[in-house]
Design an enzyme around this catalytic site. Structure first.
Site, PDB file in Angstrom:
ATOM      1  N   LYS A  25     -14.196 -91.600 -65.465  1.00 45.64           N
ATOM      2  CA  LYS A  25     -13.410 -91.614 -64.394  1.00 45.64           C
ATOM      3  C   LYS A  25     -12.212 -90.476 -64.246  1.00 45.64           C
ATOM      4  CE  LYS A  25     -11.149 -94.677 -61.051  1.00 45.64           C
ATOM      5  NZ  LYS A  25     -10.951 -96.037 -60.402  1.00 45.64           N
ATOM      6  N   LYS A  50     -11.039 -93.715 -68.546  1.00 46.35           N
ATOM      7  CA  LYS A  50     -10.549 -92.730 -66.861  1.00 46.35           C
ATOM      8  C   LYS A  50      -8.984 -92.143 -67.433  1.00 46.35           C
ATOM      9  CE  LYS A  50      -8.442 -94.622 -63.156  1.00 46.35           C
ATOM     10  NZ  LYS A  50      -7.851 -95.872 -62.296  1.00 46.35           N
ATOM     11  N   ASP A 101      -9.675-102.186 -64.343  1.00 49.24           N
ATOM     12  CA  ASP A 101      -9.123-100.318 -64.984  1.00 49.24           C
ATOM     13  C   ASP A 101      -8.184-101.556 -65.637  1.00 49.24           C
ATOM     14  OD1 ASP A 101     -10.937-100.003 -62.550  1.00 49.24           O
ATOM     15  OD2 ASP A 101      -9.563 -98.343 -62.765  1.00 49.24           O
TER      16      ASP A 101
END
Length: 230
Positions: free
Chosen positions: A189, A160, A96
Site C-alpha cells: 500500500k 505500507k 493499519d
C-alpha cells in the site's frame, strides 16, 4: 505495467482518508458518503470514530479501517494489541498499524517480528485485513528490507509506505523496493503525498495494490476525464 482498468476498479484500490486531529462528526459523515458514492475500498480513520463510521456505512460494501499506534508507533505491543481488539469490537474491517521505528532503528528486529506476529495474529483470528506501516522516511533501505523480510515470513496482508504524517510520503522507489522483497505473498500500500492521478498511476505501476489518500475524488475524476468514462 500499464494501468488498464475501469473507474470502479481504480476507486476500489483507494483508501479514503481522514486522520486529522480536529476532524468532527460532519467530516466523517462526508467521508463515508463520498466513499460510498465513489466506491472506495475503505475509509481510513483513527480508531476512536470506528463505531461512528461503521454505523454510517452499515448498508455499504466500503470497509472501515482503523489506524493503530498512529502516527508515531510509540506505544507498547500490549497497547497496540488492545487498540486493535477494541477497533475490531467497534466494527473495523481493516487495521493499519505503525511499527515501533525506535526499536527498528536500535536493531531490535526480534521486537518488530514479535509486534507483527501478535497484531497480524489478532487480525487473522477475526478475519480482518492487516497492514504494516513502515514510515519509510525515517528508514534506511536496509531497514526497509529487513521489515519486508519479516513481513514475508509473518504474512500480513499489506506492507505500507507511510502514515502521511512523517517528513515525506510514498515514493516509487520505495514501492518497488518493498514489492521486490515481499513478492506475491504480501501486497503493498502506498500512502502519503499522493494527490493526483499521475502520482497514483506511478505507484500502481511500481507495484502498489492499494492507495491511501485524502485526494481520492480528484484522482478518480482525473481518470474519468482522461478516459472519458462516467
Amino acid at each position: 505495467m500499464t494501468i488498464q482498468m475501469r473507474v470502479a476498479e481504480l476507486a476500489n484500490m483507494i483508501d479514503h482518508t481522514l486522520l486529522k486531529a480536529d476532524a468532527q462528526k460532519a467530516g466523517f459523515e462526508k467521508l463515508c458518503q463520498e466513499a460510498d458514492e465513489y466506491g472506495f475500498k475503505m475509509v481510513a480513520i483513527n480508531s476512536a470514530p470506528v463505531a461512528l463510521c461503521k454505523e454510517l456505512l452499515k448498508d455499504s460494501p466500503v470497509h472501515v479501517g482503523a489506524a493503530i499506534g498512529f502516527p508515531l508507533g510509540q506505544t507498547s505491543i500490549a497497547v497496540k494489541v488492545f487498540e486493535v481488539k477494541d477497533a475490531i469490537a467497534n466494527g473495523a474491517d481493516e487495521i493499519d498499524y505503525v511499527i515501533n521505528v525506535r526499536e527498528l532503528k536500535d536493531g531490535k528486529l526480534d521486537y518488530i517480528e514479535k509486534e507483527m506476529i501478535e497484531i497480524v495474529g489478532v487480525c487473522r483470528e477475526h478475519g480482518i485485513l492487516s497492514k504494516v506501516i513502515l514510515e519509510n522516511c525515517y528508514l534506511t533501505n536496509e531497514e526497509k528490507v529487513a521489515v519486508c523480510q519479516i513481513a514475508k515470513k509473518v504474512k500480513p496482508d499489506f506492507v505500507k509506505t507511510s502514515t502521511g504524517f512523517g517528513t515525506s510520503g510514498a515514493t516509487v522507489e520505495d514501492v518497488k523496493l518493498m514489492k521486490d522483497i515481499v513478492g506475491s505473498e504480501v501486497k503493498v500500500k502506498a500512502a502519503g503525498g499522493i494527490r493526483d492521478f499521475a502520482a497514483a498511476k506511478a505507484m500502481i505501476e511500481a507495484g502498489a495494490e492499494r492507495i491511501g489518500t485524502s485526494a481520492g475524488i480528484r484522482i478518480v475524476e482525473e481518470y474519468k476525464t482522461m478516459y472519458k468514462e462516467s
